[in-house]
Design an enzyme around this catalytic site. Structure first.
Site, PDB file in Angstrom:
ATOM      1  N   HIS A  88       0.831  -1.210   0.000  1.00 44.36           N
ATOM      2  CA  HIS A  88       0.000   0.000   0.000  1.00 44.36           C
ATOM      3  C   HIS A  88       0.864   1.259   0.000  1.00 44.36           C
ATOM      4  O   HIS A  88       0.536   2.239  -0.675  1.00 44.36           O
ATOM      5  CB  HIS A  88      -0.941   0.005   1.205  1.00 44.36           C
ATOM      6  N   HIS A 245      -9.448  -2.339  -4.787  1.00 45.00           N
ATOM      7  CA  HIS A 245      -8.323  -2.576  -3.882  1.00 45.00           C
ATOM      8  C   HIS A 245      -7.337  -3.553  -4.500  1.00 45.00           C
ATOM      9  O   HIS A 245      -6.113  -3.391  -4.334  1.00 45.00           O
ATOM     10  CB  HIS A 245      -8.789  -3.101  -2.524  1.00 45.00           C
ATOM     11  N   ASP A 249      -3.362  -2.955  -4.964  1.00 46.59           N
ATOM     12  CA  ASP A 249      -2.320  -3.909  -4.586  1.00 46.59           C
ATOM     13  C   ASP A 249      -1.367  -4.178  -5.742  1.00 46.59           C
ATOM     14  O   ASP A 249      -0.144  -4.221  -5.565  1.00 46.59           O
ATOM     15  CB  ASP A 249      -2.946  -5.233  -4.150  1.00 46.59           C
ATOM     16  N   HIS A 272      -1.141 -11.242  -4.827  1.00 43.02           N
ATOM     17  CA  HIS A 272       0.264 -10.893  -4.660  1.00 43.02           C
ATOM     18  C   HIS A 272       1.197 -11.943  -5.265  1.00 43.02           C
ATOM     19  O   HIS A 272       2.235 -11.604  -5.832  1.00 43.02           O
ATOM     20  CB  HIS A 272       0.596 -10.717  -3.180  1.00 43.02           C
TER      21      HIS A 272
END
Length: 302
Positions: A88, A245, A249, A272
């Site tokens: 973030h 969001h 990321d 991720h």
């Protein structure tokens, strides 16, 4: 000079003054103090663990430094010193045009703040940006690089600007299938993505805490879903906050490459892990990209 930090192009930038903040880590639950300090040209982003004094405590950001990607991006150095949940802040740094910074912290995990990049942007705004006497480097895509893992896919493709497309799907009426496709610069990041928070499912919390994760997660820093409803009293900031969001990321995960992207990112059910597979695949394909600068376009009266 253009107001947009991401697109203001020609010069590298660092923070003008230290950006100071503190908070709990979403996974460790530990309270950590952070100072984002100015750095020299071409330094990139380097995290420094002030609480580690018996070995090398500097953890430079790179694709190879990423060592874990479960529910967050964790980086490490050769001495085994780690810094968790960097994504973030990394998204806020790249989209506000910060190329070089030393991020000092006195614990193992970055504070989660409200679960988005918005608090980091506000802190960086207060610190200000300082132009440096070196050309800003961009990674320009000249061929497509793509990775897949089952039904997950992530790709970087040639484009005239930075673009982000993302799609997610979850078996709850709160999310379902959500998609976005955005041209991305600093203004668009602030307007479209920066305030979108991380999210999780209530039924997963006990299992995560048994694994030593989510110890600092609360409804103050995470959107919590139970069945087909959001438990947070304030509700969502946007109807599609979840996919937004995920795009946030991805922007942070891409910045471990050390330079902003000129190209199009596409993510399908990505997270991720596959984001890091993608940046490693790109680093391994020097024929698919080139480093470009815009030094000729600079107005030296910055």
């Amino acid at each position: 000079m253009a107001a947009d930090g991401f697109q203001s192009g020609a010069f590298q930038h660092t923070v003008k003054s230290p950006a100071l903040f503190a908070g709990v880590g979403v996974h460790t639950g530990e309270y950590t103090q952070v100072a984002v300090r100015p750095a020299e040209t071409d330094a990139g982003v380097v995290f420094v663990r002030l609480d580690v004094t018996d070995r090398d405590n500097r953890v430079p950001v790179s694709p190879e430094a990423v060592c874990k990607t479960q529910l967050g991006t964790v980086i490490t150095n050769a001495a085994g010193v780690t810094v968790a949940t960097i994504e973030h802040l990394m998204a806020a740094l790249v989209m506000s045009g910060i190329d070089n910074a030393v991020v000092e912290l006195d614990g193992p995990e970055m504070p989660i703040m409200d679960g988005s990049s918005w608090p980091f942007l506000k802190i960086l705004d207060r610190a200000g940006r300082r132009p440096q006497a070196a050309a800003r480097r961009f990674i320009e895509l000249i061929d497509t690089v793509e990775v897949t893992d089952g039904d997950k896919r992530a790709a970087l493709k040639p484009a005239m600007r930075f673009e982000v497309a993302f799609a997610i799907e979850f078996p709850t009426a709160v999310i379902g299938r959500q998609e976005i496709d955005l041209a991305m610069d600093e203004a668009a990041f602030r307007r479209e993505l920066a305030d979108c928070r991380t999210f999780g499912f209530l039924h997963e919390v006990e299992a995560l805490r048994a694994m030593g994760l989510a110890r600092g997660g609360t409804m103050d820093n995470c959107v919590v879903i139970e069945g087909d409803r959001v438990l947070n009293p304030e509700g969502l900031r946007r109807p599609d906050e979840f996919v937004r969001h995920k795009a946030l990321d991805a922007i942070g995960d891409l910045y471990v490459l050390g330079a902003p992207i000129l190209g199009r990112f596409e993510g399908e059910l990505a997270g991720h892990g596959i984001n890091n597979q993608l940046v490693r695949a790109l680093a391994a394909r020097p024929d698919a990209w080139r480093v470009v600068t815009f030094a000729d376009e600079i107005d030296v009266a910055v």
